[in-house]
Motif scaffolding. Structure first.
Motif, mmCIF file in Angstrom:
data_model
loop_
_atom_site.group_PDB
_atom_site.id
_atom_site.type_symbol
_atom_site.label_atom_id
_atom_site.label_comp_id
_atom_site.label_asym_id
_atom_site.label_seq_id
_atom_site.Cartn_x
_atom_site.Cartn_y
_atom_site.Cartn_z
ATOM 1 N N TRP A 1 0.551 5.451 -11.355
ATOM 2 C CA TRP A 1 -0.756 6.024 -10.983
ATOM 3 C C TRP A 1 -0.604 7.474 -10.557
ATOM 4 O O TRP A 1 -1.428 8.325 -10.890
ATOM 5 N N ALA A 2 0.427 7.794 -9.810
ATOM 6 C CA ALA A 2 0.630 9.163 -9.329
ATOM 7 C C ALA A 2 0.791 10.138 -10.489
ATOM 8 O O ALA A 2 0.328 11.273 -10.419
ATOM 9 N N THR A 3 1.440 9.723 -11.553
ATOM 10 C CA THR A 3 1.627 10.618 -12.697
ATOM 11 C C THR A 3 0.313 10.926 -13.399
ATOM 12 O O THR A 3 0.228 11.899 -14.133
ATOM 13 N N ARG A 4 -0.709 10.119 -13.159
ATOM 14 C CA ARG A 4 -2.017 10.346 -13.778
ATOM 15 C C ARG A 4 -2.898 11.291 -12.958
ATOM 16 O O ARG A 4 -3.952 11.719 -13.426
ATOM 17 N N ALA A 5 -2.502 11.614 -11.726
ATOM 18 C CA ALA A 5 -3.299 12.508 -10.881
ATOM 19 C C ALA A 5 -3.272 13.916 -11.464
ATOM 20 O O ALA A 5 -2.207 14.424 -11.828
ATOM 21 N N PRO A 6 -4.423 14.577 -11.572
ATOM 22 C CA PRO A 6 -4.441 15.936 -12.118
ATOM 23 C C PRO A 6 -3.494 16.897 -11.404
ATOM 24 O O PRO A 6 -2.910 17.775 -12.040
ATOM 25 N N SER A 7 -3.308 16.760 -10.109
ATOM 26 C CA SER A 7 -2.438 17.694 -9.399
ATOM 27 C C SER A 7 -0.968 17.512 -9.760
ATOM 28 O O SER A 7 -0.160 18.402 -9.502
ATOM 29 N N ALA A 8 -0.598 16.403 -10.374
ATOM 30 C CA ALA A 8 0.788 16.226 -10.819
ATOM 31 C C ALA A 8 1.126 17.228 -11.918
ATOM 32 O O ALA A 8 2.293 17.578 -12.096
ATOM 33 N N LEU A 9 0.109 17.711 -12.641
ATOM 34 C CA LEU A 9 0.337 18.667 -13.734
ATOM 35 C C LEU A 9 0.547 20.094 -13.233
ATOM 36 O O LEU A 9 1.213 20.887 -13.890
ATOM 37 N N SER A 10 -0.038 20.433 -12.079
ATOM 38 C CA SER A 10 0.040 21.819 -11.610
ATOM 39 C C SER A 10 0.801 21.972 -10.295
ATOM 40 O O SER A 10 1.295 23.045 -10.005
ATOM 41 N N ALA A 11 0.882 20.919 -9.507
ATOM 42 C CA ALA A 11 1.565 20.983 -8.209
ATOM 43 C C ALA A 11 2.409 19.728 -8.046
ATOM 44 O O ALA A 11 3.371 19.567 -8.787
ATOM 45 N N SER A 12 2.041 18.837 -7.116
ATOM 46 C CA SER A 12 2.852 17.626 -6.931
ATOM 47 C C SER A 12 2.036 16.518 -6.293
ATOM 48 O O SER A 12 0.967 16.751 -5.736
ATOM 49 N N VAL A 13 2.573 15.328 -6.399
ATOM 50 C CA VAL A 13 2.018 14.160 -5.721
ATOM 51 C C VAL A 13 3.182 13.488 -5.001
ATOM 52 O O VAL A 13 4.182 13.136 -5.624
ATOM 53 N N GLU A 14 3.052 13.353 -3.705
ATOM 54 C CA GLU A 14 4.074 12.669 -2.911
ATOM 55 C C GLU A 14 3.588 11.256 -2.635
ATOM 56 O O GLU A 14 2.419 11.044 -2.329
ATOM 57 N N LEU A 15 4.491 10.295 -2.734
ATOM 58 C CA LEU A 15 4.145 8.908 -2.446
ATOM 59 C C LEU A 15 4.888 8.453 -1.209
ATOM 60 O O LEU A 15 6.075 8.731 -1.063
ATOM 61 N N ARG A 16 4.173 7.734 -0.355
ATOM 62 C CA ARG A 16 4.818 7.124 0.805
ATOM 63 C C ARG A 16 4.254 5.731 1.011
ATOM 64 O O ARG A 16 3.028 5.545 0.961
ATOM 65 N N GLN B 1 0.832 -1.200 0.000
ATOM 66 C CA GLN B 1 0.000 0.000 0.000
ATOM 67 C C GLN B 1 0.875 1.262 0.000
ATOM 68 O O GLN B 1 1.883 1.326 0.708
ATOM 69 N N TYR B 2 0.456 2.225 -0.804
ATOM 70 C CA TYR B 2 1.115 3.530 -0.883
ATOM 71 C C TYR B 2 0.061 4.608 -0.686
ATOM 72 O O TYR B 2 -1.068 4.482 -1.157
ATOM 73 N N MET B 3 0.473 5.687 -0.003
ATOM 74 C CA MET B 3 -0.385 6.865 0.075
ATOM 75 C C MET B 3 0.069 7.851 -0.981
ATOM 76 O O MET B 3 1.265 8.168 -1.076
ATOM 77 N N GLY C 1 -12.105 7.265 -11.295
ATOM 78 C CA GLY C 1 -12.774 6.167 -11.991
ATOM 79 C C GLY C 1 -11.796 5.127 -12.507
ATOM 80 O O GLY C 1 -12.055 3.917 -12.423
ATOM 81 N N ALA C 2 -10.658 5.588 -13.034
ATOM 82 C CA ALA C 2 -9.642 4.647 -13.544
ATOM 83 C C ALA C 2 -9.063 3.812 -12.399
ATOM 84 O O ALA C 2 -8.860 2.597 -12.545
ATOM 85 N N MET C 3 -8.812 4.460 -11.256
ATOM 86 C CA MET C 3 -8.290 3.708 -10.110
ATOM 87 C C MET C 3 -9.339 2.731 -9.585
ATOM 88 O O MET C 3 -9.013 1.591 -9.229
ATOM 89 N N ALA C 4 -10.601 3.151 -9.551
ATOM 90 C CA ALA C 4 -11.666 2.256 -9.077
ATOM 91 C C ALA C 4 -11.803 1.059 -10.007
ATOM 92 O O ALA C 4 -11.945 -0.078 -9.550
ATOM 93 N N GLN C 5 -11.752 1.315 -11.312
ATOM 94 C CA GLN C 5 -11.864 0.222 -12.279
ATOM 95 C C GLN C 5 -10.700 -0.754 -12.143
ATOM 96 O O GLN C 5 -10.866 -1.957 -12.327
ATOM 97 N N ALA C 6 -9.511 -0.237 -11.799
ATOM 98 C CA ALA C 6 -8.342 -1.102 -11.600
ATOM 99 C C ALA C 6 -8.387 -1.825 -10.255
ATOM 100 O O ALA C 6 -7.597 -2.747 -10.024
ATOM 101 N N GLY C 7 -9.301 -1.414 -9.383
ATOM 102 C CA GLY C 7 -9.468 -2.078 -8.095
ATOM 103 C C GLY C 7 -8.325 -1.848 -7.120
ATOM 104 O O GLY C 7 -8.032 -2.705 -6.297
ATOM 105 N N ILE C 8 -7.705 -0.653 -7.182
ATOM 106 C CA ILE C 8 -6.532 -0.407 -6.325
ATOM 107 C C ILE C 8 -6.807 0.546 -5.173
ATOM 108 O O ILE C 8 -5.961 0.696 -4.304
ATOM 109 N N ILE C 9 -7.982 1.196 -5.142
ATOM 110 C CA ILE C 9 -8.255 2.174 -4.083
ATOM 111 C C ILE C 9 -8.569 1.455 -2.775
ATOM 112 O O ILE C 9 -9.466 0.624 -2.723
ATOM 113 N N VAL C 10 -7.812 1.787 -1.738
ATOM 114 C CA VAL C 10 -8.096 1.310 -0.388
ATOM 115 C C VAL C 10 -8.919 2.360 0.348
ATOM 116 O O VAL C 10 -9.894 2.053 1.025
#
Length: 122
Positions: free
Chosen positions: A96-111, A2-4, A35-44
């Motif tokens: 998956w993080a690169t697909r987040a809309p905020s990756a285009l304007s700000a950032s996505v941190e993974l842990r 699991q990653y946040m 929707g893409a994450m839900a369809q992939a079944g990865i959202i916890v």
């Protein structure tokens, strides 16, 4: 594993949430990503957060409670939401993080999420 995904957004991103001229595009991007994450079944778990102006911060110093309203971080990006996803490895989480809309304007941190700890005495 699991990653946040810690989704940071700019002040302009937060404004796009409610601006009638941009709200459709803003939420459309997030709904497609979710929707893409839900369809992939990865959202916890995941939630969007209200803007940083609604934040309250507490600190305990010398045994005294100190409460401060609003944000005081001196940064261009603020926490906008999060997802916990269950994927095989960091590379998949990064994809998956690169697909987040905020990756285009700000950032996505993974842990990585800590695995469950054994109960005391076991």
């Amino acid at each position: 594993m699991q990653y946040m995904l810690i989704l940071n957004e700019t002040a302009e991103d937060f404004a796009r949430r409610t601006d009638p001229a941009t709200t459709g595009e803003y939420w459309g991007g997030w709904n497609a990503f979710i929707g893409a994450m839900a369809q992939a079944g990865i959202i916890v778990k995941g939630d969007g957060l209200q803007g940083p102006h609604t934040a309250t911060t507490i600190r305990i110093r010398d045994g005294k409670r100190m409460v401060q309203d609003g944000p005081f971080a001196d940064t261009k990006e603020q926490l906008g939401g999060y997802f916990v996803i269950d994927v095989p490895d960091l590379d998949t989480a990064l994809d998956w993080a690169t697909r987040a809309p905020s990756a285009l304007s700000a950032s996505v941190e993974l842990r990585p999420v800590l695995p469950p700890m054994p109960a005391p005495g076991t």
